[in-house]
Each structure stands twice: as C-alpha cells, then as structure tokens.
Design an enzyme around this catalytic site. Structure first.
Site, mmCIF file in Angstrom:
data_model
loop_
_atom_site.group_PDB
_atom_site.id
_atom_site.type_symbol
_atom_site.label_atom_id
_atom_site.label_comp_id
_atom_site.label_asym_id
_atom_site.label_seq_id
_atom_site.Cartn_x
_atom_site.Cartn_y
_atom_site.Cartn_z
ATOM 1 N N ASP A 140 6.493 27.852 32.169
ATOM 2 C CA ASP A 140 7.494 26.793 32.135
ATOM 3 C C ASP A 140 8.837 27.301 32.659
ATOM 4 O O ASP A 140 8.886 28.248 33.442
ATOM 5 C CB ASP A 140 7.587 26.252 30.692
ATOM 6 C CG ASP A 140 7.897 24.763 30.653
ATOM 7 O OD1 ASP A 140 8.959 24.383 31.151
ATOM 8 O OD2 ASP A 140 7.086 23.986 30.115
ATOM 9 N N HIS A 208 13.272 22.287 29.432
ATOM 10 C CA HIS A 208 11.866 21.890 29.390
ATOM 11 C C HIS A 208 11.006 22.911 28.647
ATOM 12 O O HIS A 208 10.233 22.570 27.748
ATOM 13 C CB HIS A 208 11.406 21.726 30.838
ATOM 14 C CG HIS A 208 10.074 21.083 31.037
ATOM 15 N ND1 HIS A 208 8.909 21.810 31.151
ATOM 16 C CD2 HIS A 208 9.720 19.782 31.177
ATOM 17 C CE1 HIS A 208 7.901 20.975 31.367
ATOM 18 N NE2 HIS A 208 8.355 19.736 31.383
ATOM 19 N N SER A 546 4.167 16.216 29.905
ATOM 20 C CA SER A 546 4.676 17.564 29.594
ATOM 21 C C SER A 546 4.786 17.783 28.096
ATOM 22 O O SER A 546 4.617 18.898 27.613
ATOM 23 C CB SER A 546 6.095 17.740 30.150
ATOM 24 O OG SER A 546 6.061 18.155 31.477
#
Ligand SMILES: *[C@@H]1O[C@H](CO)[C@@H](O)[C@H](O)[C@H]1NC(C)=O
Ligand SMILES: *[C@@H]1O[C@H](CO)[C@@H](O)[C@H](O)[C@H]1NC(C)=O
Ligand SMILES: *[C@@H]1O[C@H](CO)[C@@H](O)[C@H](O)[C@H]1NC(C)=O
Ligand SMILES: *[C@@H]1O[C@H](CO)[C@@H](O)[C@H](O)[C@H]1NC(C)=O
Ligand SMILES: *[C@@H]1O[C@H](CO)[C@@H](O)[C@H](O)[C@H]1NC(C)=O
Ligand SMILES: *[C@@H]1O[C@H](CO)[C@@H](O)[C@H](O)[C@H]1NC(C)=O
Ligand SMILES: CC(=O)N[C@H]1CO[C@H](CO)[C@@H](O)[C@@H]1O
Length: 762
Positions: A140, A208, A546
């Site tokens: 990520d 994220h 996600s």
C-alpha cells in the site's frame, strides 16, 4: 481552437514516431525460482546484467542497470528498455514475459472522503483466543506508525521465523516498528516522479495504507470517531495479528515493478497473508502473465501465502471486476448497518433525509433562501452546466448567502468540485440530487451539504417551483445505527463476470467497504476543512473495495490462527461457503438500486468470519489445478513449465470450457447452448474438515428454466480429512438467454456448505 487541436495531433504523432527509441521501464518475468529445467545457477543479478548488456548498445551502457530484482518467490527484474529491446528480451530462454511497468491505481479512486464506523467484523463477535502468530503483509502507501491502532501493548515476542526488516527513512526509525508493526519496507516507485508527495520512507503520505492496515489488524482503540461521528471502539479484523507494510504506492499510484518486488519480499519475509487494495483499470486489464499482481499472487500461493485483493471500484456494470485470477481471493464492497444522515428542512416544514457528513454550523433558528443551480446561472452559461454546479457556471450575485440545489447528470464534475463551486460562489450550502452516489457519504468538511435521491430531489424541485421565496436549512449529520437493509452491494463495487475468463465466478466474496472508520494520518487533507475549533482526527471514514479487502484479510488471519495448517485455498473456501446472501431484514441482499443482488454482484455473499471457523467441508484448489487452469485458458506447455520450474504437461485436450472443472468453491459455466436439452456436467471434490462420521446431503436452488442435479446427492465421510467427489449437472429446459444464478447447499444438520453457481445460456 483549431490550432490547439493541431498541436495535439502533432505532438501525439511525435510520441508515436519515436516511442520505439525512448527507454521505458519494463518487467522481465522469468518464472519460478526453483527452476529444475535451466541447469545454470549463476548469481541472478549477474546473469540479469549480462542479459541486459547483450541487448543494450554499448554507447548506452548507463542503462545496463536493474531497478528491481526478483529472486525469492519468483525470478526476474525490471529495467529501462526500448520497445525493441523489450521484444528482443522476450525471446530469450528463461523469459516468460516482458511487459511495460504500468502504474496501478489505489482502489479508492474518485477521491472519496467518505466516512463511517465499525472497522471490525461486526459487533457481538466473540473474542476467541487466537494465536498471535499470523502475519499480514499489506502492499500500500505506507503506514503512520504512531497511530494508536498500531500500539503493541500486550503482544508477545515477534515469531522467530520472521525475516523481515524495518527500513529507515528521514522520518521513520527502526524503533517505529514494534510487536504489532513488525516490518516496514519501501520501494522505488515510478509513480513518484509524477507526484512528489512520497518520501523515501515507509511512512504513509496518502492515508490509504494506514487505513487499510488498521482495518486488517489494528489494535483495539476505545472511543475512536471522526469528529464525534461513528463513535465507538475501533479494531481490526484480527487485532492479535502482526502487520508488515510494503510501501509500493504513493498519491500517483503504484508501479507494477514495485508491487512485484513487494510481493517477492513479503513471501520471503514470512507473511501468511497479503492484502492488496490496488489494481489495474477494468478497461486496460492485461492477461494473467502480464499482470504483476496475478504473477506475484501465483507464486505467493505456491508458497502457502493467501493473497486477497480488492475487485475494483468500476461498478456497477458487468465485466468490471479486476484481480480475478483463480488463485486470488477477490473482494467486493458492501454497506454496513450504519448510515450518515444529514436532514434537509424546507421552508414549508417538510423534512427530507439526505446523506452526508457535514460539519455545518446552520441551525433551525435561521432559514436560507433556496435556489436551483439552473436559476443561478452566470451570463451566457448553458443551464445544464449551472444545474450541475459546473466550475464557473454560477453567478455570485444570484447565489450569495443561499443554499444551492444541483443535480448530477454530468459525471465529469465530482462532488468535491461541486462543493468547491458552491463554496466559491458564496453559497450557504449545497443540496445534491443524485440517485447513484447516495449510498456513499461525502465528507464536505465544514460546508453544509446533503445528498438526496431522485424522489426527494423531485420534492425539492416542486417546492422550488411552488413558491416565490423558497427557503431551507441543512441539519447536522447524525449516524444511524442498525440501519436496514444492510448489507447492500455498494454501487461502485466492481461486478463479474471477469473480463479474462468467465469460467471462474468472480468476485468471490463481499465485505464492508462503505463508510469505514479506521486509522488516519493526522495531517490536514488539502480539500477538506476541519470543523471549527477541532484538532485533526486520528481516524477517517473512507469507502471503496480498498476498504473491503483488508476486512477479508483480517478474517482470513482469524481463521488461519485457528487452523494454522490450512492451505490458502482452504481458508478461501471456508470464507466463501459460509458467506450469507441474506440481509438484516432476513431478505435476499440487494444492490444499491434496490433489486436483488446476484452472484456477479456479491460473489458468494457477505462474509461471516465466525461461521467460517467451522465450515464443515472445504474445496482445496492446488497449484496443479491452477496450472491446469492456465492450460485451459490457452497458455502453451512450455510457458507453464517455466512458471512452475518443473516438468508439466497439460493433460488431455485444453479447452476454455474445462475451466469450470477447476476445483473452485463456486461454479461458473461460461457458455451453455440455448437449446432445450443442452447440458453440461461439472465436477468438484470436497474435504471433510468437520467431525468423523458425517453425512451431507445436497439441496439445489435452481434458476428458472434449468434442471440442476447433484450426483451423488449424499456424501458420507468416515473421518476428518477424507475427500469425496460429486458432479453437478446443468440441463437447459426453457431458460432465458444470459446468466442464471443458483446454489447447491450441502448440509449435515450442523454445517451449511453453500456453493453458488452462474450459468450462461448462449
Ligand atoms: C470516551 O469519551 C467520553 C466522552 O468524550 C468519555 O466520557 C469517556 O471517559 C471516554 N472513554 C474512554 C475509555 O476513554
Ligand atoms: C458559520 O461559520 C462561518 C465560518 O466558518 C461564519 O462565517 C458564519 O458566520 C457562521 N454562521 C453561523 C450562522 O454561525
Ligand atoms: C416549474 O414550473 C414551470 C412552469 O410553471 C414548468 O415549466 C417546470 O416544468 C416546473 N419545474 C418543475 C421541476 O416542476
Ligand atoms: C516432461 O514430461 C514429458 C511428458 O510427461 C516428457 O515427454 C518429457 O521428456 C519430460 N521432460 C523432462 C525434461 O523431464
Ligand atoms: C463412526 O461410525 C463407526 C460405525 O458406526 C464406528 O465404529 C466409529 O466408532 C465411529 N467413529 C466416530 C469417531 O464416532
Ligand atoms: C441454502 O441455504 C441458504 C442459507 O441458509 C438458504 O437461504 C437457501 O434457501 C438454501 N437453499 C436450498 C435449496 O436449500
Ligand atoms: C457531524 C457534525 O458535526 N455535524 C454538524 C452538522 O451541522 C450541525 C449544525 O447544523 C452541527 O450541530 C453538527 O455537529
């Protein structure tokens, strides 16, 4: 205008004419590391450099250099090559594929800053004593190690088998790793040259990776919330598991070569599960052997590591699911039973329920004039643009101090832009009429905002028309718990069937991915202003597949800790056959549009981790099965041999129709003749992981116009660990063209093994 156009034509011609000579990053994929077939075992880097110098002209020696080298789970490297050199290399012995190092995207595109609660696996989940030794690798954007979600209080020593490291950077020290975050690496990422936000460090620069990591295995944090919204306990799916971050992405995306390197390292470091919330666009999918995630996942699986990926956010159209290789657990997104409601009160007293996260300071004591965007159009602006809150379309004089109503008939203008347009035109607030995006709350910061569907929208437009002085207020956002129905398939969740093969049913499973509260970087997001007087939140609410993917990673870690000897495919099978297709009203799960969801929308259904601990029977899909899949898909024997590194021959006649026979926990028949009497038979083998002396019987839920039979329809298992096979026969009677959906339930009275199927009548 004509001149500009010409410029574009010329410049693109220029690029086209010279593209052969401009070196670009390519990945040279060379198959398995355990290659018995190629005798020479020179130091890999040396061999790769030699290979490069044999094809790169001597005057460009500078390019004889390797960007990333792969040597653990599989072999290969990335380097700067011209197209011609890439073609030459692809003919070399030992090379499986040479493909461009494309940029993959994070699966929270459309820059949604949505919010909500409940990052765990649902309240009321009993905390079974799990062993601490499951390690989840997250590929990520990096991680914010100071977040309370990565606190290691109470965790035992790091397992001795762990071989990973904690890489340092200017803002990341070895001491930032601990017994929870046991590893952190970062990689040179091509996407960084475009966006400079990424630092040479495992530290998150986007938010994220921090969010997905804490969803998968964050420690328990009491009193988490987003400025008071979604207040409660934040915890990952498997709070006792360890995390290792592999930073291959930045704001600009993730280069394929970096993602491959991350998988190679993660497998070698000793992770048990890899969670990947990134992927290609559904429009530009490449085949399995040019897809870095598919390649990496294949070899990870070979070594006992389960790879879980988001299916993408390109829904709700069919053929949008990505990361759909049969050795990947592919995840779709659903809503949960919490929604963020921001009510609109009209001057006539009518209250309409909108969806949003607003930190507005409007109150009941003062109403504001209400205006339709169309009526606030600036001079010589098309009304369609003003209705959509297009940039530059509103006239300040008409909108100042008012609440503007806009529609969303032009998808090119995002909600964030509409909000900025309304704000820029000095409006007091924005009401957006949009059916499709409604389920995914938009975070408007301190600007009053609410979003309604078409029927509430029509009432607002009627009211606007009915009076000369329309007024309204937008009230504070409240979170509603135990919202029904839930789960609902998120409209953005990518749908099956898969674009590469319809012989495997994808996505596999669905998990919460709308409005998920999880750890955030305590750094101001440029687009969102904070509520007045508040400090930056340590938690954020985001939506996307996600967010769904790490929920499944956490659940898989939970299962693995209880069943450490299960193979990746057994864990996947347990999650799929125990998933539910029923919502909290006891009715079939629906999609965002209200219709019943099918198995291309939600895979086997919403995951239910507790049931998955004890699935009764499991389907094991072996490396041999995956190789057979590659044969049926159409790859040549010699290509597949390189992939495996040992002798292998496709058995029998390879045909895409046979893909349905791969031992998968769901069934997809890509094409069945439409004539009455057309039929096909698919076989499956299950292993009893439940008690000895179990007898299972099958019941079938057949779609209209089909006769579906199971042979035998009774399976007897004398012992745990015993296998049994059966066949499912699909007979077309008077079925409509297109896909029909159904399921075969195996039950022994205590366990329900639900296997879903999709059959396409041509
Ligand atoms: C949670 O927050 C509330 C109010 O902000 C406070 O009363 C309570 O003590 C907090 N609980 C914990 C465990 O910190
Ligand atoms: C709301 O806050 C803004 C600043 O964010 C301020 O200008 C405005 O006067 C406030 N309105 C009310 C009604 O308090
Ligand atoms: C508003 O009224 C006008 C004329 O009275 C009519 O043409 C228009 O369709 C109405 N709009 C709505 C949204 O009802
Ligand atoms: C691989 O197997 C095939 C068929 O089983 C056989 O013909 C061939 O000689 C074998 N090759 C090697 C290198 O073992
Ligand atoms: C299973 O059934 C057989 C025959 O009825 C019996 O002999 C055996 O003990 C049983 N095993 C278990 C574990 O219950
Ligand atoms: C299969 O099991 C599901 C879940 O309990 C149930 O809703 C469905 O009706 C069952 N179908 C058949 C044919 O037994
Ligand atoms: C979540 C939140 O802070 N919502 C705010 C929305 O606006 C109202 C005022 O109308 C505030 O009271 C809420 O706190």
């Amino acid at each position: 205008m004509a001149q500009i156009l010409q410029f574009f034509i010329l410049s693109s011609y220029f690029i086209y004419a010279t593209s052969n000579n401009i070196p670009e990053s390519y990945i040279i994929y060379m198959g398995s590391t355990s290659n018995e077939l190629d005798g020479n075992s020179k130091s890999t880097d040396e061999a790769h450099l030699q290979m490069l110098s044999s094809i790169i002209p001597s005057e460009e020696k500078g390019r004889v250099s390797i960007i990333h080298s792969y040597s653990h789970a599989f072999k290969g490297f990335s380097a700067m090559l011209t197209e011609k050199e890439a073609n030459t290399l692809s003919g070399h012995d030992g090379v499986v594929r040479v493909f461009p190092d494309n940029i993959l995207q994070l699966h929270t595109t459309r820059s949604w800053d949505f919010l909500e609660a409940e990052s765990g696996l649902g309240s009321g989940r009993t905390h079974r004593k799990a062993s601490n030794d499951v390690i989840i690798g997250i590929i990520d954007t990096g991680i914010w190690p100071e977040s309370k979600s990565f606190d290691d209080t109470g965790m035992s020593a790091i397992p001795s088998r762990w071989k990973g490291i904690c890489m340092e950077g200017s803002d990341f020290k070895k001491s930032d790793c601990n017994r929870k975050l046991i590893g952190a690496r970062y990689y040179k990422n091509l996407a960084d040259s475009v966006h400079t936000s990424s630092l040479g460090s495992p530290r998150d620069s986007v938010g994220h990776g921090t969010h997905t990591s804490s969803t998968a295995a964050g420690s328990i944090v009491a009193n988490a919330s987003y400025y008071g919204l979604a207040q409660g306990m934040a915890k990952g799916g498997s709070p006792s598991s360890r995390l290792a971050m592999y930073k291959a992405c930045s704001m600009g995306g993730c280069s394929s070569s970096a993602v491959l390197k991350a998988i190679d390292d993660a497998v070698n470091d000793g992770v048990d599960i890899i969670s990947i919330s990134i992927g290609m666009s559904s429009i530009f999918q490449s085949d399995f052997l040019s897809d870095p995630i598919a390649i990496g996942a294949f070899h990870a699986n070979e070594r006992g590591v389960l790879v879980i990926c988001s299916g993408g956010n390109d829904g709700p159209d069919p053929y949008t699911v990505v990361n759909a290789a049969p050795w990947i657990l592919t995840v779709g997104a659903s809503s949960i039973d919490r929604t963020f409601q921001s009510s609109i009160v009209l001057g006539n007293g009518k209250i309409l329920k909108g969806v949003a996260i607003n930190f507005s300071n409007l109150t009941h004591s003062q109403f504001y004039p209400l205006i339709f965007g169309r009526d606030g159009a600036a001079a010589s602006t098309p009304v369609s643009e003003a209705s959509n809150c297009y940039p530059g379309s509103l006239d300040l004089e008409k909108t100042t101090g008012k609440i503007v109503v806009c529609v969303d008939t032009d998808p090119s203008v995002s909600r964030r832009i509409k909000k900025m347009v309304a704000e820029g035109s000095q409006a007091k607030g924005l009401i957006l009429v949009d059916e499709s995006e409604r389920g995914v709350p938009f975070d408007s910061g301190s600007f009053p905002f609410s979003e309604v569907g078409n029927s509430a929208g029509a009432q607002i437009l009627d009211y606007l028309n009915s009076t000369s002085k329309p007024t309204a207020i937008i009230l504070a956002t409240e979170d509603l718990k135990e919202y029904k129905p839930a789960p609902v398939v998120a409209y953005f969740s990518a749908r099956g069937p898969g674009g590469l093969t319809e012989g495997i049913l994808k996505p596999d499973i669905m998990a919460p991915g709308v409005g998920i509260l999880a750890a955030a970087m305590p750094v101001a997001d440029p687009g969102t202003d904070l509520p007045a007087g508040k400090k930056i939140s340590n938690f954020a609410i985001k939506s996307g597949t996600s967010m769904a993917c790490p929920h499944v990673a956490g659940a898989a870690a939970f299962i693995r800790s209880a069943h450490p000897r299960w193979s990746p495919s057994m864990i996947r099978s347990a999650l799929m056959t125990t998933a539910t297709a029923t919502n909290n009203l006891g009715k079939p799960i629906t999609t965002n549009s209200g219709g019943n969801a099918n198995y291309h929308d939600m895979g086997s259904g919403e995951m239910s981790p507790l049931r998955a601990l004890s699935p009764g029977l499991v389907f094991e899909t072996t490396t041999q099965d995956y190789l057979q899949f590659l044969c049926y898909y159409g790859y040549k024997d010699q290509v597949i041999r390189k992939l495996l590194g040992t002798n292998f021959s496709c058995s029998g006649k390879a045909s895409a129709n046979l893909i349905s026979n791969i031992n998968y926990p769901s069934i997809s028949v890509a094409r069945l003749g439409g004539n009455r009497g057309a039929q096909t038979t698919v076989s499956r083998t299950v292993i009893n992981v439940g008690p000895s002396n179990s007898t299972y019987t099958a019941t079938v839920d057949a779609p209209a116009g089909f006769l579906v039979s199971v042979l035998p329809n009774k399976l007897v298992f004398a012992k745990r660990g015993v296998k049994a096979s059966y066949k499912v026969k699909f007979d077309v009677r008077n079925a409509n063209k297109g896909y029909g959906f159904g399921s075969v339930n195996w039950s022994d009275g205590a366990h329900l093994v639900r296997t879903v199927f999709a059959v396409n009548v041509a």
